[in-house]
Design a protein around this motif. Structure first.
Motif, PDB file in Angstrom:
ATOM      1  N   MET A   1     -62.696   8.920 -47.605  1.00  6.84           N
ATOM      2  CA  MET A   1     -62.813   7.547 -48.012  1.00  6.84           C
ATOM      3  C   MET A   1     -62.620   7.484 -49.520  1.00  6.84           C
ATOM      4  O   MET A   1     -63.132   8.319 -50.250  1.00  6.84           O
ATOM      5  N   ASP A  19     -65.942  12.611 -49.000  1.00  8.53           N
ATOM      6  CA  ASP A  19     -65.954  13.126 -47.633  1.00  8.53           C
ATOM      7  C   ASP A  19     -67.065  12.426 -46.841  1.00  8.53           C
ATOM      8  O   ASP A  19     -68.243  12.696 -47.056  1.00  8.53           O
ATOM      9  N   PRO A  20     -66.716  11.511 -45.927  1.00  8.61           N
ATOM     10  CA  PRO A  20     -67.744  10.779 -45.185  1.00  8.61           C
ATOM     11  C   PRO A  20     -68.524  11.634 -44.188  1.00  8.61           C
ATOM     12  O   PRO A  20     -69.558  11.213 -43.685  1.00  8.61           O
ATOM     13  N   SER A  21     -68.065  12.864 -43.929  1.00  7.08           N
ATOM     14  CA  SER A  21     -68.802  13.742 -43.014  1.00  7.08           C
ATOM     15  C   SER A  21     -70.010  14.383 -43.704  1.00  7.08           C
ATOM     16  O   SER A  21     -70.854  14.981 -43.052  1.00  7.08           O
ATOM     17  N   ILE A  44     -73.659   8.394 -48.289  1.00  8.52           N
ATOM     18  CA  ILE A  44     -72.896   7.609 -47.318  1.00  8.52           C
ATOM     19  C   ILE A  44     -73.744   7.405 -46.068  1.00  8.52           C
ATOM     20  O   ILE A  44     -74.364   8.353 -45.582  1.00  8.52           O
ATOM     21  N   GLU A  45     -73.766   6.167 -45.586  1.00  6.41           N
ATOM     22  CA  GLU A  45     -74.445   5.838 -44.327  1.00  6.41           C
ATOM     23  C   GLU A  45     -73.532   4.927 -43.520  1.00  6.41           C
ATOM     24  O   GLU A  45     -72.992   3.954 -44.061  1.00  6.41           O
ATOM     25  N   ASP A  46     -73.370   5.226 -42.259  1.00  4.02           N
ATOM     26  CA  ASP A  46     -72.535   4.409 -41.357  1.00  4.02           C
ATOM     27  C   ASP A  46     -71.144   4.148 -41.945  1.00  4.02           C
ATOM     28  O   ASP A  46     -70.656   3.014 -41.945  1.00  4.02           O
ATOM     29  N   ASP A  47     -70.525   5.199 -42.484  1.00  5.40           N
ATOM     30  CA  ASP A  47     -69.179   5.140 -43.055  1.00  5.40           C
ATOM     31  C   ASP A  47     -69.051   4.160 -44.225  1.00  5.40           C
ATOM     32  O   ASP A  47     -67.972   3.615 -44.470  1.00  5.40           O
ATOM     33  N   ALA A  48     -70.149   3.945 -44.948  1.00  2.00           N
ATOM     34  CA  ALA A  48     -70.128   3.097 -46.148  1.00  2.00           C
ATOM     35  C   ALA A  48     -70.867   3.813 -47.280  1.00  2.00           C
ATOM     36  O   ALA A  48     -71.886   4.468 -47.046  1.00  2.00           O
TER      37      ALA A  48
END
Length: 59
Positions: A1, A19-21, A44-48
């Motif tokens: 992201m 890295d959203p992972s 990052i939480e819930d891809d945000a």
């Protein structure tokens, strides 16, 4: 992201891939313009991105 911010030294615009992972991370990366070390912290939480900081490295 992708995440945009300004260098805390020279104020140059920077675009960085996060890295959203990885939910939370802290590391040092040099500015591409002035080569100064920047301490990057993000969460990052819930891809945000819910928290992000780019600060001067304290010596």
């Amino acid at each position: 992201m992708e995440h945009d911010f300004s260098c805390p030294y020279c104020l140059a615009p920077i675009s960085m891939l996060l890295d959203p992972s990885i939910a939370s991370q802290t590391y040092v990366e040099d500015c591409e313009v002035c080569c100064s070390p920047i301490e990057i912290r993000y969460q990052i939480e819930d891809d945000a991105v819910v928290a992000f900081s780019a600060e001067r490295l304290v010596e």
